[in-house]
Design a protein around this motif. Structure first.
Motif, PDB file in Angstrom:
ATOM      1  N   UNK A  40      37.887  97.717  18.798  1.00 24.83           N
ATOM      2  CA  UNK A  40      37.848  96.707  19.858  1.00 24.83           C
ATOM      3  C   UNK A  40      37.940  95.313  19.260  1.00 24.83           C
ATOM      4  N   UNK A  41      38.474  94.341  19.998  1.00 25.50           N
ATOM      5  CA  UNK A  41      38.517  92.964  19.480  1.00 25.50           C
ATOM      6  C   UNK A  41      37.107  92.391  19.371  1.00 25.50           C
ATOM      7  N   UNK A  42      36.881  91.473  18.437  1.00 26.52           N
ATOM      8  CA  UNK A  42      35.541  90.919  18.225  1.00 26.52           C
ATOM      9  C   UNK A  42      34.951  90.248  19.459  1.00 26.52           C
ATOM     10  N   UNK A  43      35.802  89.716  20.363  1.00 32.38           N
ATOM     11  CA  UNK A  43      35.279  89.018  21.531  1.00 32.38           C
ATOM     12  C   UNK A  43      35.060  89.949  22.723  1.00 32.38           C
ATOM     13  N   UNK A  44      35.192  91.273  22.507  1.00 39.04           N
ATOM     14  CA  UNK A  44      35.012  92.224  23.610  1.00 39.04           C
ATOM     15  C   UNK A  44      33.551  92.251  24.066  1.00 39.04           C
ATOM     16  N   UNK A  45      33.330  92.743  25.280  1.00 43.21           N
ATOM     17  CA  UNK A  45      31.976  92.816  25.837  1.00 43.21           C
ATOM     18  C   UNK A  45      31.085  93.729  24.997  1.00 43.21           C
ATOM     19  N   UNK A  46      31.651  94.798  24.455  1.00 47.40           N
ATOM     20  CA  UNK A  46      30.856  95.727  23.639  1.00 47.40           C
ATOM     21  C   UNK A  46      30.339  95.048  22.377  1.00 47.40           C
ATOM     22  N   UNK A 104      26.125  92.235  19.214  1.00 41.59           N
ATOM     23  CA  UNK A 104      25.648  91.025  18.525  1.00 41.59           C
ATOM     24  C   UNK A 104      24.403  90.467  19.209  1.00 41.59           C
ATOM     25  N   UNK A 105      24.363  90.489  20.549  1.00 40.08           N
ATOM     26  CA  UNK A 105      23.218  89.949  21.276  1.00 40.08           C
ATOM     27  C   UNK A 105      21.962  90.774  21.055  1.00 40.08           C
ATOM     28  N   UNK A 106      22.108  92.087  20.833  1.00 43.00           N
ATOM     29  CA  UNK A 106      20.953  92.954  20.614  1.00 43.00           C
ATOM     30  C   UNK A 106      20.469  92.947  19.173  1.00 43.00           C
ATOM     31  N   UNK A 107      21.256  92.416  18.264  1.00 42.10           N
ATOM     32  CA  UNK A 107      20.871  92.400  16.852  1.00 42.10           C
ATOM     33  C   UNK A 107      19.720  91.427  16.648  1.00 42.10           C
ATOM     34  N   UNK A 108      18.751  91.791  15.790  1.00 44.27           N
ATOM     35  CA  UNK A 108      17.643  90.866  15.528  1.00 44.27           C
ATOM     36  C   UNK A 108      18.127  89.622  14.791  1.00 44.27           C
TER      37      UNK A 108
END
Length: 108
Positions: A5-11, A16-20
């Motif tokens: 998937x591209x880096x800017x994808x929702x996944x 990234x948002x869930x990473x500490x």
């Protein structure tokens, strides 16, 4: 499939948002050239390099070479696929002589 998937994808954004948050003791996960950048990040790196190059050229134009040698060019931004520049070898005396002879033959 996720890695394609591209880096800017929702996944990837959710991952990234869930990473500490990294702490000061954490080592960076990857070097920049091993990461995955979006097209916008690549363009931004190009714009930043252009601005840095223009600033360096302005400094060199106004530099007093009698007081000190010109400063070196700014380093390139490490992007995915980046490799350190190959060392440049000094031309051999034989090559320089042959090159000079060829240039002088062209003038005659």
């Amino acid at each position: 499939m996720i890695e394609k998937l591209p880096p800017e994808s929702a996944t990837w954004t959710a991952i990234r948002n869930d990473a500490p948050e990294p702490t000061a003791d954490d080592e960076p996960a990857r070097l920049p050239e091993q990461g995955r950048w979006s097209q916008a990040e690549m363009l931004l790196a190009g714009v930043l390099e252009a601005i840095r190059d223009l600033h360096h050229h302005e400094i060199c134009v106004n530099w007093d070479t009698k007081r000190a040698p010109r400063p070196p060019a700014p380093p390139r931004i490490r992007r995915p696929g980046w490799r350190p520049p190959a060392t440049t070898l000094a031309p051999s005396p034989a090559w320089m002589s042959a090159h000079l002879d060829a240039m002088l033959d062209g003038l005659a």
